[in-house]
Write a protein that holds these residues in place. Structure first.
Motif, PDB file in Angstrom:
ATOM      1  N   LEU A 169       0.836  -1.202   0.000  1.00 27.38           N
ATOM      2  CA  LEU A 169       0.000   0.000   0.000  1.00 27.38           C
ATOM      3  C   LEU A 169       0.872   1.253   0.000  1.00 27.38           C
ATOM      4  N   ARG A 170       2.003   1.127   0.646  1.00 24.91           N
ATOM      5  CA  ARG A 170       2.944   2.255   0.615  1.00 24.91           C
ATOM      6  C   ARG A 170       3.453   2.445  -0.826  1.00 24.91           C
ATOM      7  N   GLN A 171       3.664   1.299  -1.478  1.00 26.26           N
ATOM      8  CA  GLN A 171       4.099   1.343  -2.873  1.00 26.26           C
ATOM      9  C   GLN A 171       3.057   2.075  -3.726  1.00 26.26           C
ATOM     10  N   PHE A 172       1.767   1.813  -3.425  1.00 33.42           N
ATOM     11  CA  PHE A 172       0.689   2.486  -4.173  1.00 33.42           C
ATOM     12  C   PHE A 172       0.817   4.006  -4.051  1.00 33.42           C
ATOM     13  N   SER A 173       0.909   4.499  -2.809  1.00 28.19           N
ATOM     14  CA  SER A 173       0.890   5.962  -2.659  1.00 28.19           C
ATOM     15  C   SER A 173       2.184   6.589  -3.183  1.00 28.19           C
ATOM     16  N   THR A 174       3.307   5.876  -3.041  1.00 28.95           N
ATOM     17  CA  THR A 174       4.568   6.412  -3.574  1.00 28.95           C
ATOM     18  C   THR A 174       4.506   6.431  -5.097  1.00 28.95           C
ATOM     19  N   ALA A 175       3.958   5.341  -5.681  1.00 30.13           N
ATOM     20  CA  ALA A 175       3.894   5.253  -7.146  1.00 30.13           C
ATOM     21  C   ALA A 175       3.066   6.406  -7.717  1.00 30.13           C
ATOM     22  N   VAL A 176       1.928   6.704  -7.073  1.00 32.07           N
ATOM     23  CA  VAL A 176       1.050   7.765  -7.600  1.00 32.07           C
ATOM     24  C   VAL A 176       1.787   9.108  -7.609  1.00 32.07           C
ATOM     25  N   VAL A 177       2.415   9.474  -6.487  1.00 26.31           N
ATOM     26  CA  VAL A 177       3.043  10.806  -6.465  1.00 26.31           C
ATOM     27  C   VAL A 177       4.298  10.861  -7.347  1.00 26.31           C
ATOM     28  N   LEU A 178       5.001   9.731  -7.476  1.00 28.29           N
ATOM     29  CA  LEU A 178       6.188   9.766  -8.348  1.00 28.29           C
ATOM     30  C   LEU A 178       5.791   9.857  -9.816  1.00 28.29           C
ATOM     31  N   GLY A 206       6.850  11.483 -13.455  1.00 26.39           N
ATOM     32  CA  GLY A 206       6.675  10.540 -14.574  1.00 26.39           C
ATOM     33  C   GLY A 206       7.491   9.272 -14.376  1.00 26.39           C
ATOM     34  N   ILE A 207       7.836   8.970 -13.116  1.00 24.51           N
ATOM     35  CA  ILE A 207       8.636   7.772 -12.838  1.00 24.51           C
ATOM     36  C   ILE A 207       7.716   6.608 -12.474  1.00 24.51           C
ATOM     37  N   GLU A 208       7.966   5.443 -13.062  1.00 24.85           N
ATOM     38  CA  GLU A 208       7.206   4.248 -12.654  1.00 24.85           C
ATOM     39  C   GLU A 208       8.074   3.433 -11.710  1.00 24.85           C
ATOM     40  N   ILE A 209       7.496   2.959 -10.625  1.00 22.24           N
ATOM     41  CA  ILE A 209       8.326   2.244  -9.660  1.00 22.24           C
ATOM     42  C   ILE A 209       8.300   0.735  -9.931  1.00 22.24           C
ATOM     43  N   GLN A 210       9.326   0.062  -9.383  1.00 28.45           N
ATOM     44  CA  GLN A 210       9.415  -1.388  -9.594  1.00 28.45           C
ATOM     45  C   GLN A 210       8.445  -2.112  -8.665  1.00 28.45           C
ATOM     46  N   GLU A 211       8.020  -3.304  -9.102  1.00 30.59           N
ATOM     47  CA  GLU A 211       7.049  -4.060  -8.279  1.00 30.59           C
ATOM     48  C   GLU A 211       7.672  -4.512  -6.963  1.00 30.59           C
ATOM     49  N   LYS A 212       8.978  -4.782  -6.962  1.00 35.68           N
ATOM     50  CA  LYS A 212       9.607  -5.327  -5.750  1.00 35.68           C
ATOM     51  C   LYS A 212      10.814  -4.491  -5.359  1.00 35.68           C
ATOM     52  N   LYS A 254      12.461  21.971  -9.125  1.00 34.56           N
ATOM     53  CA  LYS A 254      12.895  20.758  -8.428  1.00 34.56           C
ATOM     54  C   LYS A 254      12.252  20.683  -7.032  1.00 34.56           C
ATOM     55  N   GLY A 255      12.230  21.820  -6.359  1.00 35.72           N
ATOM     56  CA  GLY A 255      11.640  21.861  -5.012  1.00 35.72           C
ATOM     57  C   GLY A 255      10.143  21.584  -5.054  1.00 35.72           C
ATOM     58  N   ALA A 256       9.453  22.169  -6.043  1.00 34.30           N
ATOM     59  CA  ALA A 256       7.994  21.998  -6.112  1.00 34.30           C
ATOM     60  C   ALA A 256       7.642  20.564  -6.494  1.00 34.30           C
ATOM     61  N   ALA A 257       8.405  19.991  -7.450  1.00 33.65           N
ATOM     62  CA  ALA A 257       8.135  18.594  -7.829  1.00 33.65           C
ATOM     63  C   ALA A 257       8.432  17.677  -6.638  1.00 33.65           C
ATOM     64  N   GLY A 258       9.503  17.994  -5.920  1.00 38.30           N
ATOM     65  CA  GLY A 258       9.865  17.203  -4.732  1.00 38.30           C
ATOM     66  C   GLY A 258       8.779  17.290  -3.670  1.00 38.30           C
ATOM     67  N   ALA A 259       8.143  18.462  -3.558  1.00 42.43           N
ATOM     68  CA  ALA A 259       7.096  18.626  -2.535  1.00 42.43           C
ATOM     69  C   ALA A 259       5.946  17.661  -2.780  1.00 42.43           C
ATOM     70  N   ILE A 260       5.670  17.378  -4.052  1.00 39.67           N
ATOM     71  CA  ILE A 260       4.549  16.463  -4.358  1.00 39.67           C
ATOM     72  C   ILE A 260       4.860  15.076  -3.808  1.00 39.67           C
TER      73      ILE A 260
END
Ligand code: HEM
Length: 525
Positions: A173-182, A187-193, A303-309
């Motif tokens: 579930l943490r992966q879900f919320s991190t994936a959405v904001v990234l 525009g980064i897709e995260i790895q499944e594992k 960079k700061g604003a994108a990082g804030a997301i």
């Protein structure tokens, strides 16, 4: 005799004297006004040793009752701290007089921790306005509709991953919320594992959580202390937050830099076509640069604003989802009702199997789920004291004086427990929001969890839609239950909550099992 109109300079002089006298009297009167009430202070230190460092929101709430006041005053080493314990006081000051309460105190400890140019901690300034505009425009209720496909896709991906690895539900579930904001931010897709960004998000959350209430450490009061050489003298526990900030700096720095560094080259060479906040703003920056146009924002700003997301939006959303899961397993009847509502919306076959997975189009019909999400944010406000605001000029309220430069905490915890609005406020009870016209109590939806005024959370619509889609998907496809011991008895989780900027529960067990073969097939889809 000369009439006043024939001596305009006399009239002007008279008006000037009257105005100065009036202002002087107002000033004198103000100076005589008392500060808001609060417990007795110690000489010099003020309330430094009197306000608890662990969960001060509870004690602030109690003091509000003891002094029968929704505005309290504390003095910490000469600095004024104002605590607002009611929704009315927060609305009156932080919303209605927003221009005077839109500043932040300087967060020296967070600076040491490596928080860069992040909107959350920016002082009132042209730079604040620039960042606020960039982020606010990107996350209005209407703008958030564009992110729905990403949220739906990630919610299904996470639920599918839970089917395969149910033990790991919390991390997924943490992966879900991190994936959405990234994805939205960079525009980064995260790895499944074992994704490195998820690991970074966990490190940042731990680092920030243990940093205590923002703006309240010794180094926040005496910024020069940040230059003390390491290792710091073990003279006092009061220097422990500084040691912690130095130790965790690298992890926070990394979450600021890593996603940007990963994407920058491909945007520069126009190879990255993934839409994202960074793509829009950095792409525009490069176009302006190429055509010789001036850029309002620097690369550091973007960079700061994108990082804030990613930094302000990942852990916060995850934590809300976890608290929601906790309450659904503790209150099976609440869960059953939510599921029945979802099944009615998506339709079922003769076996009672769902015909499709829920989407955002179902949201207007899923009122009970909406009440559950609202109740989650009230029952345990993620940021119990919010992020402190600071006043710019001296002000008065209810006959009290609020000195210029006061640090102002909106005590969302006290607001969530206000018995004038919430019956049995410690209970998790979504039914409290059912309107009177439908036979319910019609208690008001919570107001404080996302903050106030010109600093109100710009990501609230994104956050709530993320919580909605993942909860709707999980409830449609899985049963959520308390774990059981060897004898088959339920183990009801009791959790501890972290102290500091956010109140997050520690790990707890939950059994997530697919409701049917159809659920599995739909998720694997
Ligand atoms: C359930 C999840 C969330 C909660 C409970 C939450 C809560 C808050 C709170 C209490 C504040 C301080 C408001 C104030 O000072 O009055 C805040 C600020 C902020 N939030 Fe959120 N937030 C959440 C999700 C998000 C998301 C998804 C984003 C991503 C866009 C985000 C971005 C921010 C930013 C950038 C600020 C700083 C605003 C400023 O200082 O002007 N938050 N949030």
């Amino acid at each position: 005799m000369l009439l006043p109109t024939q001596r305009p300079h006399l009239v002007l002089a008279f008006i000037a004297v009257a105005a100065i006298t009036f202002i002087y009297h107002r000033f004198q009167q103000r100076k005589k006004l008392p500060l808001p009430p609060g417990p007795p202070a110690e000489p010099l230190l003020g309330h430094l040793r009197i306000v608890p460092t662990e969960h001060p929101e509870f004690q602030y709430t109690q003091w509000g009752k003891d002094y029968n006041s929704d505005i309290l005053h504390f003095s910490m080493l000469g600095r004024s701290i104002v605590v607002l314990n009611s929704i009315e006081a927060a609305r009156d000051l932080l919303d209605k007089r927003g221009a005077n309460f839109a500043d932040r105190p300087r967060f020296v400890l967070f600076e040491v921790m490596g928080w860069g140019i992040t909107l959350t901690f920016l002082r009132w300034s042209p730079r604040f306005k620039l960042h606020r505009k960039m982020l606010q425009q990107s996350f209005t209720q209407t703008a958030c509709k564009a992110y729905r496909p990403v949220q739906v896709e990630e919610a299904r991906r996470a639920s599918r991953a839970i089917l395969h690895d149910p033990q790991n539900w919390e991390m997924l579930l943490r992966q879900f919320s991190t994936a959405v904001v990234l994805r939205i931010g960079f525009g980064i897709e995260i790895q499944e594992k074992d994704d490195p960004y998820v690991k970074m998000a966990i490190d940042v959350e731990e680092a920030t959580g243990e940093g205590g209430v923002p703006g309240s450490s010794l180094v926040d009061f005496f910024p020069l202390l940040r230059h003390l050489p390491s290792p710091l003298p073990k003279l006092s526990a009061l220097l422990a937050p500084l040691t912690h900030a130095r130790r965790t700096k690298a992890s926070i720095q990394q979450l600021h830099d890593a996603p940007w560094d990963a994407v920058e080259p491909s945007i520069r060479s126009s190879k990255n076509l993934q839409p994202s906040f960074m793509h829009t703003h950095f792409g525009r920056y490069l176009e302006n640069e190429a055509s010789g146009k001036e850029n309002a924002a620097t690369i550091e700003d973007i960079k700061g604003a994108a990082g804030a997301i990613s930094i302000a939006g990942g852990n916060t959303t995850w934590s809300t989802i976890i608290v929601c899961v906790l309450n659904l397993i503790l209150h099976p009847e609440v869960q059953d009702k939510a599921r029945a509502e979802i099944l009615a919306a998506v339709g079922v076959d003769d076996n009672g199997d769902i015909l499709r997975l829920p989407t955002f189009d179902d949201r207007p019909q899923l009122k009970w789920l909406e009440y559950i999400i609202q109740e989650t944010t009230r029952w345990m406000p993620l940021s119990p004291l919010g992020v402190p605001h600071a006043s710019i000029a001296e002000d008065t309220y209810k006959g009290y004086r609020i000195p210029a430069g006061s640090v102002v905490y909106a005590n969302a915890w006290a607001m969530s427990r206000d018995e004038r609005y919430y019956s049995s406020p410690d209970n998790f009870a979504p039914e409290r929001y059912v309107p009177v016209s439908e036979g319910g109590k019609g208690e008001p939806l919570p107001d404080g969890p996302f903050g106030f005024g010109r600093r109100v959370c710009p990501g609230q619509y994104l956050a709530l839609s993320g919580v909605y889609i993942i909860m709707a998907t999980l409830l449609a496809t899985m049963d959520l239950k308390c774990p059981v011991d060897e004898q088959g008895n339920e183990i009801k989780p009791t959790v501890k909550w972290s102290n500091g900027l956010s109140s997050v529960p520690d790990s707890f067990g939950c059994l997530m099992t697919p409701r049917s073969e159809r659920s599995r097939i739909l998720l694997e889809g």
